[in-house]
Design a protein around this motif. Structure first.
Motif, PDB file in Angstrom:
ATOM      1  N   LEU A   1       0.842  -1.196   0.000  1.00  0.00           N
ATOM      2  CA  LEU A   1       0.000   0.000   0.000  1.00  0.00           C
ATOM      3  C   LEU A   1       0.877   1.245   0.000  1.00  0.00           C
ATOM      4  O   LEU A   1       1.939   1.275   0.639  1.00  0.00           O
TER       5      LEU A   1
ATOM      6  N   PRO B   1      -0.457  -3.622   4.672  1.00  0.00           N
ATOM      7  CA  PRO B   1      -1.664  -3.190   5.392  1.00  0.00           C
ATOM      8  C   PRO B   1      -1.461  -3.374   6.901  1.00  0.00           C
ATOM      9  O   PRO B   1      -0.996  -4.423   7.330  1.00  0.00           O
TER      10      PRO B   1
ATOM     11  N   GLU C   1      -8.775  -1.420   4.880  1.00  0.00           N
ATOM     12  CA  GLU C   1      -7.854  -0.730   3.974  1.00  0.00           C
ATOM     13  C   GLU C   1      -7.916  -1.236   2.542  1.00  0.00           C
ATOM     14  O   GLU C   1      -7.482  -0.544   1.625  1.00  0.00           O
ATOM     15  N   THR C   2      -8.409  -2.469   2.353  1.00  0.00           N
ATOM     16  CA  THR C   2      -8.383  -3.046   1.002  1.00  0.00           C
ATOM     17  C   THR C   2      -9.721  -3.641   0.568  1.00  0.00           C
ATOM     18  O   THR C   2      -9.876  -4.018  -0.581  1.00  0.00           O
TER      19      THR C   2
ATOM     20  N   LEU D   1      -9.523   0.614  -2.174  1.00  0.00           N
ATOM     21  CA  LEU D   1      -8.784   1.357  -1.143  1.00  0.00           C
ATOM     22  C   LEU D   1      -9.708   2.250  -0.328  1.00  0.00           C
ATOM     23  O   LEU D   1     -10.715   2.743  -0.834  1.00  0.00           O
TER      24      LEU D   1
ATOM     25  N   HIS E   1      -5.069   5.500   1.978  1.00  0.00           N
ATOM     26  CA  HIS E   1      -3.919   5.243   1.111  1.00  0.00           C
ATOM     27  C   HIS E   1      -4.135   5.838  -0.268  1.00  0.00           C
ATOM     28  O   HIS E   1      -5.260   6.049  -0.690  1.00  0.00           O
TER      29      HIS E   1
ATOM     30  N   PHE F   1      -2.079   1.162  -4.465  1.00  0.00           N
ATOM     31  CA  PHE F   1      -1.732  -0.200  -4.049  1.00  0.00           C
ATOM     32  C   PHE F   1      -1.067  -0.903  -5.220  1.00  0.00           C
ATOM     33  O   PHE F   1      -1.157  -0.458  -6.363  1.00  0.00           O
TER      34      PHE F   1
END
Ligand code: ATP
Length: 144
Positions: free
Chosen positions: A25, A35, A56-57, A101, A105, A108
């Protein structure tokens, strides 16, 4: 000095008999890393890692590999304060490469080992990735 504790994971994706790709990331501070995020009250490290991967993902389908748990330690300045940080990282296999995302962030990347080593910003993160690769190889998990 402030103490901070985070947890996260080296997340990889791997099709049968192919080379693992590792998820990196791009943090808005500029660095590339795994992450991770702060351990909240009442959570254990693995719960934090699971939650952070998800937040986060948007990846929810991860499988943690038993026996891999490593620490990275560093210090950084937050305004006038010095923060001493400890990050615990697990190793987790994702069954999808689809990432959405969060605002945290700015990018990625799924990267094979050599490219991931180039792209990771910090030496301690690179060392950790080397350990993750060795771990996978020892378990005949990875490509030969
Ligand atoms: P978290 O994802 O745990 O919530 P964060 O996004 O708040 O973390 P960090 O990624 O810990 O923050 O980054 C905080 C500062 O520490 C940044 O200035 C960053 O450049 C630096 N930093 C991040 N990772 C490392 C590392 N592995 N080694 C040294 N310095 C680092």
């Amino acid at each position: 000095m402030i103490d901070e504790r985070s947890a996260g994971a080296v997340v990889f994706y791997m099709e049968d008999n192919s080379e693992p790709e590792y998820l990196l990331l791009h943090y808005s501070a500029g660095h590339w890393d795994f992450p991770k995020g702060n351990i909240e009250t009442g959570e254990n490290e693995k719960q934090t890692a699971t939650r952070e991967i998800q937040e986060e993902t948007c990846i929810t389908d991860v499988e943690f590999l038993d026996g891999f748990r490593m620490k990275v330690e560093y210090k950084y300045r937050h305004g006038k304060k010095l923060v001493r940080k400890e990050v615990v990282l697990y190793l987790a296999r994702a069954h999808t490469r689809k990432v959405i995302l969060s605002h945290e962030h700015i990018g990625f990347a799924w990267r094979k080992f050599d490219d991931a080593m180039q792209q990771l910003t910090y030496l301690n993160a690179k060392n950790l990735l080397s350990s993750a690769k060795k771990y996978l190889q020892q378990r005949s998990f990875a490509y030969r």
